[in-house]
Design an enzyme around this catalytic site. Structure first.
Site, PDB file in Angstrom:
ATOM      1  N   HIS A  37      54.667  42.897   7.613  1.00  0.00           N
ATOM      2  CA  HIS A  37      54.633  44.053   6.232  1.00  0.00           C
ATOM      3  C   HIS A  37      54.308  45.257   6.619  1.00  0.00           C
ATOM      4  O   HIS A  37      53.496  46.029   7.698  1.00  0.00           O
ATOM      5  CB  HIS A  37      52.975  43.114   5.609  1.00  0.00           C
ATOM      6  CG  HIS A  37      52.950  44.009   4.051  1.00  0.00           C
ATOM      7  ND1 HIS A  37      53.585  44.202   2.631  1.00  0.00           N
ATOM      8  CD2 HIS A  37      52.451  45.038   3.538  1.00  0.00           C
ATOM      9  CE1 HIS A  37      53.395  44.481   2.301  1.00  0.00           C
ATOM     10  NE2 HIS A  37      52.153  45.473   2.720  1.00  0.00           N
ATOM     11  N   MET A  41      54.508  55.187   2.682  1.00  0.00           N
ATOM     12  CA  MET A  41      54.515  56.171   1.528  1.00  0.00           C
ATOM     13  C   MET A  41      55.258  57.375   1.795  1.00  0.00           C
ATOM     14  O   MET A  41      55.585  57.887   3.267  1.00  0.00           O
ATOM     15  CB  MET A  41      52.978  56.237   2.259  1.00  0.00           C
ATOM     16  CG  MET A  41      52.269  54.616   1.871  1.00  0.00           C
ATOM     17  SD  MET A  41      50.503  54.696   2.707  1.00  0.00           S
ATOM     18  CE  MET A  41      50.285  53.505   2.739  1.00  0.00           C
ATOM     19  N   GLY A 146      47.724  52.706  -0.760  1.00  0.00           N
ATOM     20  CA  GLY A 146      47.993  54.719  -0.445  1.00  0.00           C
ATOM     21  C   GLY A 146      47.266  54.493   0.836  1.00  0.00           C
ATOM     22  O   GLY A 146      47.468  55.008   2.039  1.00  0.00           O
ATOM     23  N   PHE A 147      46.410  53.442   0.791  1.00  0.00           N
ATOM     24  CA  PHE A 147      45.735  53.199   2.002  1.00  0.00           C
ATOM     25  C   PHE A 147      45.173  52.307   2.301  1.00  0.00           C
ATOM     26  O   PHE A 147      44.866  51.117   1.626  1.00  0.00           O
ATOM     27  CB  PHE A 147      44.111  54.278   2.184  1.00  0.00           C
ATOM     28  CG  PHE A 147      44.665  55.802   1.794  1.00  0.00           C
ATOM     29  CD1 PHE A 147      44.429  56.637   2.684  1.00  0.00           C
ATOM     30  CD2 PHE A 147      44.635  56.573   0.582  1.00  0.00           C
ATOM     31  CE1 PHE A 147      44.856  58.253   2.535  1.00  0.00           C
ATOM     32  CE2 PHE A 147      44.715  57.382  -0.122  1.00  0.00           C
ATOM     33  CZ  PHE A 147      44.804  58.366   1.196  1.00  0.00           C
ATOM     34  N   GLY A 148      44.636  51.543   4.149  1.00  0.00           N
ATOM     35  CA  GLY A 148      44.363  50.337   4.388  1.00  0.00           C
ATOM     36  C   GLY A 148      43.017  50.502   3.911  1.00  0.00           C
ATOM     37  O   GLY A 148      42.137  51.414   3.942  1.00  0.00           O
ATOM     38  N   GLY A 149      42.360  49.630   4.349  1.00  0.00           N
ATOM     39  CA  GLY A 149      40.677  49.655   4.820  1.00  0.00           C
ATOM     40  C   GLY A 149      40.474  49.565   3.038  1.00  0.00           C
ATOM     41  O   GLY A 149      38.610  50.168   3.099  1.00  0.00           O
ATOM     42  N   ASP A 177      48.152  42.655  -2.237  1.00  0.00           N
ATOM     43  CA  ASP A 177      48.498  43.414  -1.259  1.00  0.00           C
ATOM     44  C   ASP A 177      46.937  44.404  -1.223  1.00  0.00           C
ATOM     45  O   ASP A 177      47.330  44.944  -2.591  1.00  0.00           O
ATOM     46  CB  ASP A 177      49.846  44.267  -1.231  1.00  0.00           C
ATOM     47  CG  ASP A 177      49.510  44.941  -0.194  1.00  0.00           C
ATOM     48  OD1 ASP A 177      48.668  45.661   0.675  1.00  0.00           O
ATOM     49  OD2 ASP A 177      50.544  45.867  -0.035  1.00  0.00           O
ATOM     50  N   GLY A 178      46.262  44.335  -0.236  1.00  0.00           N
ATOM     51  CA  GLY A 178      44.753  45.208  -0.127  1.00  0.00           C
ATOM     52  C   GLY A 178      43.735  44.086  -0.886  1.00  0.00           C
ATOM     53  O   GLY A 178      43.338  43.562  -1.489  1.00  0.00           O
ATOM     54  N   GLY A 179      42.564  44.615   0.275  1.00  0.00           N
ATOM     55  CA  GLY A 179      41.436  44.132   0.407  1.00  0.00           C
ATOM     56  C   GLY A 179      41.197  42.572   0.970  1.00  0.00           C
ATOM     57  O   GLY A 179      40.201  42.039   0.936  1.00  0.00           O
ATOM     58  N   GLY A 199      45.924  43.666   5.633  1.00  0.00           N
ATOM     59  CA  GLY A 199      45.749  44.645   7.303  1.00  0.00           C
ATOM     60  C   GLY A 199      44.745  44.395   8.465  1.00  0.00           C
ATOM     61  O   GLY A 199      44.622  44.419   9.593  1.00  0.00           O
ATOM     62  N   SER A 200      43.278  45.175   7.887  1.00  0.00           N
ATOM     63  CA  SER A 200      42.156  45.765   8.387  1.00  0.00           C
ATOM     64  C   SER A 200      41.680  44.001   8.699  1.00  0.00           C
ATOM     65  O   SER A 200      40.936  44.020  10.198  1.00  0.00           O
ATOM     66  CB  SER A 200      41.380  46.368   7.948  1.00  0.00           C
ATOM     67  OG  SER A 200      41.375  46.322   6.336  1.00  0.00           O
TER      68      SER A 200
HETATM   69  C1  DX5 Z   1      48.202  49.914   1.141  1.00  0.00           C
HETATM   70  C2  DX5 Z   1      49.259  49.084   1.121  1.00  0.00           C
HETATM   71  C3  DX5 Z   1      48.602  48.099   2.135  1.00  0.00           C
HETATM   72  C4  DX5 Z   1      47.316  48.400   2.904  1.00  0.00           C
HETATM   73  C5  DX5 Z   1      46.873  46.729   2.951  1.00  0.00           C
HETATM   74  O1  DX5 Z   1      48.711  50.635   0.331  1.00  0.00           O
HETATM   75  O2  DX5 Z   1      49.778  49.071   0.729  1.00  0.00           O
HETATM   76  O3  DX5 Z   1      49.457  47.230   2.712  1.00  0.00           O
HETATM   77  O4  DX5 Z   1      48.005  48.629   4.192  1.00  0.00           O
HETATM   78  O5  DX5 Z   1      45.391  47.186   4.087  1.00  0.00           O
HETATM   79  P1  DX5 Z   1      44.232  45.798   4.094  1.00  0.00           P
HETATM   80  O6  DX5 Z   1      44.523  44.983   4.683  1.00  0.00           O
HETATM   81  O7  DX5 Z   1      42.900  46.675   5.086  1.00  0.00           O
HETATM   82  O8  DX5 Z   1      43.837  46.200   2.834  1.00  0.00           O
HETATM   83 ZN    ZN Z   2      51.861  47.492   1.253  1.00  0.00          ZN
END
Ligand code: DX5
Ligand code: ZN
Length: 233
Positions: A37, A41, A146-149, A177-179, A199-200
């Site tokens: 993935h 951004m 916008g952000f991971g984690g 997607d996310g968390g 991601g994280s």
């Molecule tokens: C957020 C991204 C996600 C993000 C997921 O804007 O689209 O793909 O990187 O990261 P985690 O799994 O850490 O929430």
């Molecule tokens: Zn994503």
């Protein structure tokens, strides 16, 4: 890429070492990820900047599975061709990124790529109803993009359940997607998701020198959902 609703893990390289994308991708693939993935951004649609088509093209050479490109950019239409040429297999655009999402999805398919539609947490899944026949994937955001984690937004689980019912027999993936981690993954899989971006939860604690940690992190997610009666299938 044939259609199936079995569970797929798509690590987000947003959590990888940016100086080492090639090796990071090879490590997660060797450890058994299903898709890769890629979070694009623009510092405008979302308050963060990552990378564009040249980086996607450069990492494409290292991807043997599926290159899943998530565009968090507005406008999106002028860049579709460039991401297709960069080697994306799936190009996902946000419903909130423009007024003419129907045209955007058509434009993605016209490049020969799979078309994804992403929905922010504030957008009800019903907004996708008349677009489903143009989608190969719907990405339900379980954080604000916008952000991971970030922390998983639990109210999205019911949105996934509704979306699964709306999709019916259509060959459309539901991506989350996310968390996503071993605690939240079962909630969305039970509700009907088949693609989990993480991601994280995949990259934490590992490195290209310790790729087995990535493998263990993915196994923890698979183990958490194993045996669940998935609404996806
Ligand atoms: C957020 C991204 C996600 C993000 C997921 O804007 O689209 O793909 O990187 O990261 P985690 O799994 O850490 O929430
Ligand atoms: Zn994503």
């Amino acid at each position: 890429m044939s259609f199936d609703r079995s569970l797929k893990i798509a690590p987000s390289i947003l959590s990888a070492d940016f100086a080492n994308f090639g090796k990071e991708i090879e490590a997660i693939e060797a450890e058994g990820c299903d898709w890769v993935h890629v979070d694009v951004m623009d510092g405008h649609f979302v308050p963060n900047l990552t990378f564009g088509p040249p980086l996607c093209k450069a990492i494409r050479k290292h991807i043997r599975t599926v290159m899943d490109v998530h565009l968090m950019i507005a406008p999106v239409d002028p860049y579709i061709e460039a991401f297709a040429e960069a080697g994306a297999d799936i190009i996902t655009a946000h419903l909130e990124a423009g007024l003419h999402t129907h045209r955007t999805l058509q434009a993605i398919r016209a490049t020969g790529k799979k078309a994804g539609l992403a929905l922010n947490p504030g957008t009800p899944v019903e907004a996708a109803a008349s677009l489903l026949d143009l989608c190969d994937l719907v990405c339900v955001m379980t954080v604000n993009p916008g952000f991971g984690g970030q922390k998983f937004i639990h109210t999205q689980v019911e949105q996934v359940r509704k979306l699964r019912a709306m999709i019916g027999d259509r060959p459309v993936h539901i991506e989350i997607d996310g968390g996503v981690d071993p605690t939240t993954a079962p909630l969305v899989v039970e509700a009907g998701a088949d693609v989990l971006v993480a991601g994280s939860a995949v990259f934490k604690g590992g490195s290209v020198d310790q790729p087995n940690v990535y493998g263990a992190n993915m196994t923890a997610i698979r183990f958490a959902v194993a045996g669940l009666k998935s609404a996806a299938e």
